[in-house]
Design an enzyme around this catalytic site. Structure first.
Site, PDB file in Angstrom:
ATOM      1  N   ASP A   1      67.738  19.477  41.734  1.00  0.00           N
ATOM      2  CA  ASP A   1      67.113  18.404  40.945  1.00  0.00           C
ATOM      3  C   ASP A   1      65.723  18.050  41.454  1.00  0.00           C
ATOM      4  O   ASP A   1      65.066  17.160  40.930  1.00  0.00           O
ATOM      5  CB  ASP A   1      68.015  17.157  40.996  1.00  0.00           C
ATOM      6  CG  ASP A   1      67.565  16.062  40.034  1.00  0.00           C
ATOM      7  OD1 ASP A   1      67.152  16.394  38.911  1.00  0.00           O
ATOM      8  OD2 ASP A   1      67.638  14.879  40.408  1.00  0.00           O
TER       9      ASP A   1
ATOM     10  N   SER B   1      65.986  12.205  35.110  1.00  0.00           N
ATOM     11  CA  SER B   1      66.996  13.203  34.771  1.00  0.00           C
ATOM     12  C   SER B   1      68.060  12.566  33.888  1.00  0.00           C
ATOM     13  O   SER B   1      68.563  11.481  34.195  1.00  0.00           O
ATOM     14  CB  SER B   1      67.648  13.748  36.045  1.00  0.00           C
ATOM     15  OG  SER B   1      66.681  14.254  36.937  1.00  0.00           O
TER      16      SER B   1
ATOM     17  N   GLN C   1      68.645  21.456  32.647  1.00  0.00           N
ATOM     18  CA  GLN C   1      68.521  20.010  32.730  1.00  0.00           C
ATOM     19  C   GLN C   1      67.745  19.487  31.522  1.00  0.00           C
ATOM     20  O   GLN C   1      66.783  20.119  31.080  1.00  0.00           O
ATOM     21  CB  GLN C   1      67.784  19.596  34.008  1.00  0.00           C
ATOM     22  CG  GLN C   1      67.690  18.091  34.207  1.00  0.00           C
ATOM     23  CD  GLN C   1      67.012  17.726  35.524  1.00  0.00           C
ATOM     24  OE1 GLN C   1      65.794  17.580  35.567  1.00  0.00           O
ATOM     25  NE2 GLN C   1      67.786  17.603  36.577  1.00  0.00           N
TER      26      GLN C   1
END
Length: 290
Positions: free
Chosen positions: A197, A217, A267
């Protein structure tokens, strides 16, 4: 900053399949999404025997306070001979932060094999000589990952300092952990979840350098494909095929230095224009006004 060992040191509680994730010292006000996902993976793995996580799909549904621990609740969905499934919910107090579905697979199954070729980019040592290592990497990640050696691969025609100043991402990043880590593959998969991430959604800003947007995110998915160690060099290839309606999709491929494809990452993130009247507050993972 906390080491990855400390971050992944989730503790059992008096309640079955409920774990406590430690608070992690951070320069970021909101809890880093990779931390929450990695601690959820570490907790889920504690409920599985003889299998390693091979895929995960998670949603970030609320903001976390980086100064506070988290509670991780694991539900045992299925326990098969080859696969096991777990559902995880992560809370701070009564606030739900993150939900996760994870699948675990036994080692030793065999079938056809193929993979995408690794991109042809300079290796980590050459990247450092090109100016892609420190000090640039320490500025772009706010010294949040000092235990990690992170080397941004400069792109032809792009000034790395200017790219950092605008917040635009990089297509290729070499990274490895510099600490002494356990040998177990489950630890390294949780650690890679943490780092996956790191900068991924910023790849959506590569075509939009200079745009002021709020980043956060929204979801995260990983497929673990082959064995690896995070204390050996890994190359993170990051692209964004689409951005629209204030969200963007980013995709990542992670390769070893020998060219083996070890993980795929997808993502979706918030990429909404900042309202200057609301202030900047746009650090990665920030949920102000989302």
């Amino acid at each position: 900053m906390a080491s990855i060992r400390e971050i992944l040191a989730v503790e059992e509680t008096d309640e079955a399949d409920v774990f406590k994730g430690p608070a992690v010292e951070s320069r970021i006000e909101r809890t880093f999404g990779g931390q929450i996902a990695a601690q959820a993976v570490a907790a889920a793995q504690r409920t599985v025997s003889g299998k390693d996580i091979h895929s995960l799909h998670g949603y970030f549904v609320g903001p976390g306070d980086a100064s506070q621990p988290i509670e991780i609740r694991v539900e045992r969905i299925r326990e098969g001979k080859s696969f096991a499934n777990r559902q995880v919910r992560v809370y701070q107090g009564d606030v739900l932060l993150f939900t996760l579905m994870a699948s675990f697979h036994r080692d030793g199954d065999y079938g056809p094999q193929h993979q995408d070729a690794a991109p042809k980019v300079p290796g980590p040592e050459e990247v450092a000589r090109m100016g892609g290592g420190a000090p640039y990497s320490t500025r772009i990640i706010l010294k949040e990952w000092e235990e990690w050696d992170i080397r941004l691969v400069p792109e032809e025609g792009r000034d790395p300092v200017a790219a950092e100043r605008t917040g635009a991402g990089y297509r290729y990043i070499w990274f490895r952990n510099t600490g002494r880590l356990p040998a177990g593959s489950s630890f390294h998969r949780a650690a890679l979840t943490y780092m996956s991430d790191m900068t991924l959604i910023r790849s959506a800003l590569i075509p939009h350098q200079g745009e002021k947007v709020q980043l956060a995110s929204l979801d995260h998915a990983i497929w673990f494909l082959r064995p690896f160690r995070v204390d050996e060099w890994l190359l993170y290839e990051q692209v964004s095929p689409s951005a629209s309606n204030a969200t963007a999709v980013a995709r990542g491929k992670i390769f070893t230095e020998q060219g083996e494809l070890v993980a795929l990452v997808n993502q979706e993130g918030l990429t909404r224009y900042l309202d200057e009247n609301l202030g900047s507050g746009s650090a990665h993972g920030n949920w102000h006004n989302v």
